[in-house]
Write an enzyme that holds these catalytic residues in place. Structure first.
Site, PDB file in Angstrom:
ATOM      1  N   CYS A 195       0.814  -1.214   0.000  1.00 44.04           N
ATOM      2  CA  CYS A 195       0.000   0.000   0.000  1.00 44.04           C
ATOM      3  C   CYS A 195       0.852   1.270   0.000  1.00 44.04           C
ATOM      4  CB  CYS A 195      -0.959   0.013   1.178  1.00 44.04           C
ATOM      5  SG  CYS A 195      -0.179  -0.179   2.797  1.00 44.04           S
ATOM      6  N   HIS A 220      -2.230   1.114   7.109  1.00 49.71           N
ATOM      7  CA  HIS A 220      -2.475   1.291   5.674  1.00 49.71           C
ATOM      8  C   HIS A 220      -2.005   2.674   5.227  1.00 49.71           C
ATOM      9  CE1 HIS A 220      -4.258   0.099   1.914  1.00 49.71           C
ATOM     10  NE2 HIS A 220      -5.090   1.127   1.881  1.00 49.71           N
ATOM     11  N   ASP A 261      -8.409   4.734  -1.757  1.00 48.87           N
ATOM     12  CA  ASP A 261      -7.837   3.510  -1.186  1.00 48.87           C
ATOM     13  C   ASP A 261      -7.165   2.685  -2.285  1.00 48.87           C
ATOM     14  OD1 ASP A 261      -7.311   1.098   0.181  1.00 48.87           O
ATOM     15  OD2 ASP A 261      -9.028   1.418   1.494  1.00 48.87           O
TER      16      ASP A 261
END
Length: 488
Positions: free
Chosen positions: A56, A163, A181
């Protein structure tokens, strides 16, 4: 036999406060009209799904770097295109380690810096929710700055832990941020209240024990460095950074040196053995068949810039002291070990050819074995211009061969006893690398020197104020890198 699997996730909405981007067109329109979605279209043009469950941070940074149109300076998967993807963000952490354990906030900032971006980091203990909101508004009102948030998913009631994702915009009326995201296989883009996002950022990363936060990433007006770089890929990078920032000032204070040579020898003699893996000079490589030894205007410009930096290092007074300090005839510095086993250009170039072949073939860091079977140093002229030094090598990997050319920056210089094979032109070597490393140390390094006269002499030698602009930029970039590495 049954096999368990998941196809995406339903986006939770704690307190009915999280909104799907797809179903809230009015929020988008209002934010767009208010001018706080300026960077959205750049980001969405380069938006990507992370290619590994723990990528991520790399995916978020790839999106932002491409949105800022930052040139990676190397080709994507060996193709003609220069383009960031996750596999190219490996200068601060090996990809196999990121794949297994993810990446920390500090390492993502280090990667952004190494990639040529300007990055400002703010952990939650260094900021406030109001400060975060103001910085987000400023960033969302411009195409030239993007914000990456580091947060924990738990406050959102989402599955997973830590994240990273870029923020696509801000809605002033609802005080909400749009999270793009990068785990799109799990959750789509969504709006979250600023207070809830701050709560998610105001958590601690178990890997470091430090709070999470956010970073502002923007484009520098010119490349951050041209010739030298620090690397934390080597496993001992932290001990070297700690030595340079924490131990050197204590050594200088306790040993009470009285001459410049004693200061330099104290610093050099205790350098960790792996320091040569920590600071390096960067050579440009290309396939041997790409226009022969003819260089494009872009390649000429980069090589000329590297040679200008090298020449400016050689002209500093500190370089003279470092070279004399490294000389075998200097009684103060008999026990100094060189950064590398050799300053021989063919041997250096053979190693660079192997690295270059890995980059050109898109296999860097994957573990495939490369060896350089031969090298040849050629002096040539490009389209009638000044002489160029090119080292051509043949790199072998299994049954495959790749011809690689290394463009070597050169500067006029004089040979010395430490480098008996050097000629009137010098390539980057131990003495200029150590000179730049000394210049890059924080000014506070020298405060412990008790001898007033020596303290004044050292400050004059290492001051960046009187350096030429190009070298000053190079040194300040290395100093920022050192700061980021220490913060990691």
């Amino acid at each position: 036999m049954a096999v368990a699997g998941l196809y995406r996730r339903v986006l939770p909405s704690p307190g009915n406060r999280v909104r799907l981007f797809r179903g809230e067109g009015q929020l988008f329109s209002e934010a767009l009209q208010n001018g706080t979605m300026e960077g959205f279209f750049r980001l969405i043009s380069y938006f990507q799904t992370q290619s590994e469950p723990a990528y991520c941070g790399l995916a978020s940074l790839s999106v932002v770097l491409n949105a800022l149109a930052i040139d990676p300076g190397r080709k994507w998967k060996g193709r003609p295109w220069r383009w960031f993807d996750e596999s190219m963000l490996d200068c601060c952490e090996p990809l196999d380690k990121v794949k297994e354990k993810g990446i920390t906030f500090g390492k993502v900032a280090c990667l952004a810096n190494c990639a040529g971006a300007k990055v400002e980091t703010f952990r939650t203990n260094q900021s406030s929710v109001d400060d975060f909101r103001q910085k987000l508004i400023s960033c969302a009102s411009s195409e030239d700055c993007h914000l990456i948030a580091s947060y924990h998913r738990k406050p959102f009631m989402q599955t997973g832990t830590g994240h990273f994702s870029p923020i696509g915009g801000y809605h002033a009326g609802r005080d909400m941020a749009l999270i793009l995201d990068v785990a799109r296989f799990k959750y789509p883009p969504h709006w979250v209240p600023i207070s809830l996002l701050w709560e998610a950022m105001d958590t601690f990363d178990e890997a470091t024990g430090l709070p999470r936060g956010f970073m502002l990433v923007s484009k520098l007006q010119k490349p951050p460095s041209l010739l030298y770089t620090l690397s934390c890929r080597h496993e001992s990078w932290l001990s070297i950074a700690n030595y340079l920032i924490e131990d050197v000032p204590l050594v200088l204070e306790s040993e009470n040196p009285v001459t410049i040579y004693e200061v330099l020898c104290l610093v050099f003699s205790s350098l960790p053995a792996s320091a040569g893996e920590f600071i390096k000079w960067v050579a440009e490589v290309k396939r041997h068949e790409e226009n022969g030894t003819s260089l494009s205007m872009e390649e000429k410009g980069r090589l000329t810039a590297k040679e200008e930096v090298l020449d400016q290092v050689h002209r500093t007074e500190l370089f003279r002291f470092v070279s004399e300090c490294l000389s075998l005839s200097n009684p103060f510095c008999q026990n100094i070990k060189p950064l590398s086993d050799t300053d021989s250009l063919p041997e250096i170039a053979a190693n660079i050819c192997c690295q270059g072949a890995q980059l050109l073939m898109g296999n860097f860091g994957i573990g495939e074995r490369f060896s350089c079977s031969s090298t040849c140093i050629k002096g040539s002229r490009s389209n009638g211009d000044k002489p160029l030094t090119v080292v051509s090598g043949t790199v072998v990997s299994g049954s495959n061969e790749q011809g690689v050319d290394v463009l070597v920056p050169m500067s006029p210089g004089k040979s010395n006893s430490r480098f008996p094979n050097s000629c009137s032109m010098m390539h980057p070597a131990n003495n200029d690398i150590l000179t730049v490393l000394i210049l890059a140390l924080p000014p506070a390094t020298w405060l412990g020197i008790k001898n007033a006269k020596l303290s004044e002499e050292i400050r004059a030698l290492v001051s960046t104020e009187n350096l030429p602009d190009v070298l000053q930029d190079e040194v300040l970039h290395l100093r920022r890198q050192l700061h980021y590495l220490k913060e990691c």
